[in-house]
Design an enzyme around this catalytic site. Structure first.
Site, short mmCIF file in Angstrom:
data_model
loop_
_atom_site.label_atom_id
_atom_site.label_comp_id
_atom_site.label_asym_id
_atom_site.label_seq_id
_atom_site.Cartn_x
_atom_site.Cartn_y
_atom_site.Cartn_z
N LYS A 55 -0.57 0.58 -3.65
CA LYS A 55 -1.68 1.54 -3.58
C LYS A 55 -2.16 1.88 -4.98
O LYS A 55 -3.36 1.90 -5.25
CB LYS A 55 -1.23 2.82 -2.85
N GLN A 99 3.71 9.99 0.87
CA GLN A 99 4.22 8.79 1.55
C GLN A 99 5.26 9.18 2.60
O GLN A 99 6.25 9.86 2.29
CB GLN A 99 4.83 7.83 0.51
N ASP A 122 -5.07 10.77 4.08
CA ASP A 122 -4.33 10.12 5.17
C ASP A 122 -4.81 10.64 6.53
O ASP A 122 -4.42 10.13 7.58
CB ASP A 122 -2.82 10.43 5.03
#
Ligand code: NDP
Length: 296
Positions: A55, A99, A122
């Site tokens: 990422k 994460q 997200d």
């Protein structure tokens, strides 16, 4: 019957990244705005380390600011929430991703709730989930967003098609179902308590598998000509018995690819399908978030 068309994640994700890079260049030139993405990683999970490295690299390649906060596995809940809040207040950061999964002692719901919804790239904050369910502009989870791009590019108009989503997680199953509904599909959501899953699958013009069970969906579950989106990422022992004995693995999806490809009209491979789109859509969400925060 000929084999299904392969929906190539490499091609589609490159297109998304190219358009993100072009948009970033324009934002810098016209508005002096550099979108910034912060990724927070707690602990040493090997798969998460690889995802996070990827990422960061792709964020920089698109011309954006990439910040990675690596925290020890024993980080306290309060410290993690404080770090998220500091990122909320940082004007150089437009997107925040924590994460998942987090180590067991941490409460991921509380951590997600601490993220400013405007920076929640997200799409997991309840505000964004609610906006999506209401059909209002939201930051939408990246895997569902990527899956929808592939579906629309493959099929064009999705109106009236029967879509079956296997899986009802907040990260994948539910938001994909919402997006399919917004695209005027007739949507069914299946899960571990659903009865006669093969029969449900056989009615689906669009079959999305987001289960986490290697090759669970068999070829004879697939309606001939259907479009299959395989979200699953599962590690199984290598085909070579010697390599398998050494602990070597390979990645497969939730769909038995070789069987399904002989029946479907189009199918995403694993690897090389949806997974590549997920990171590309994270970059796209960061640009969207940056523009909204700047009032553009
Ligand atoms: P979860 O474990 O959160 O959800 C799995 C869902 O599958 C649940 O709703 C569960 O039902 C359902 N399920 C489990 N077993 C069965 C079964 N036998 N029959 C029908 N339904 C079943 O997983 P995620 O949604 O987070 O991820 C799903 C898969 O997608 C995983 O393989 C994951 O690695 C992958 N993934 C891939 C990404 C990508 O970028 N390509 C991104 C995120 C995830 P119930 O609710 O009843 O328990």
């Amino acid at each position: 019957m000929t084999d299904a068309r392969i929906i190539d994640g490499k091609v589609y994700s490159q297109n998304v990244r190219d358009s993100v890079a072009a948009e970033v260049a324009e934002l810098k030139a016209k508005h002096g705005l550099t979108p910034g993405l912060a990724v927070v990683l707690v602990g040493e999970d090997a798969a998460s380390q690889i995802y996070v490295r990827n990422k960061g690299k792709q964020t920089e390649e698109c011309g954006m600011l990439s910040v990675t906060r690596r925290l020890p596995a024993d980080t306290a809940q309060g410290d993690l929430v404080a770090i998220v809040k500091a990122l909320n207040a940082d004007p150089a950061i437009h997107g925040i991703l924590v994460q998942l999964p987090l180590p067991d002692h941490l409460d991921s719901n509380e951590v997600i709730a601490a993220i400013d919804p405007a920076k929640d790239v997200d799409g997991l904050h309840v505000v964004n989930a609610g906006l999506l369910a209401n059909g209002q502009p939201a930051l939408t989870p990246c895997t569902p967003l990527g899956s929808m791009i592939m579906l629309k590019e493959t099929l064009g108009d999705l109106r009236g098609l029967n879509a079956l989503v296997i899986g009802r997680s907040n990260l994948v199953g539910k938001p994909i179902a919402q997006l399919l509904l917004q695209a005027d599909c007739t949507v069914t959501i299946a899960h571990s308590r659903s009865r006669d899953l093969p029969a449900l699958c056989r009615q689906a013009d669009i079959l999305v598998a987001a289960v986490g069970r290697p090759e669970m969906v068999r070829g004879d579950w697939v309606k001939p000509g259907a479009t299959v989106i395989d979200v699953g990422i599962n590690r199984v022992p290598s085909r070579d018995p010697v390599a398998a004995a050494e602990g070597k693995t390979r990645v497969v999806g939730d769909v038995a690819f070789d069987e399904a490809k002989a029946v479907a009209g189009a199918i995403t491979p694993v690897p090389g399908g949806v997974g590549l789109m997920t990171v590309a859509c994270l970059l796209q969400n960061t640009v969207t978030a940056a523009k909204r925060q700047a009032g553009l």
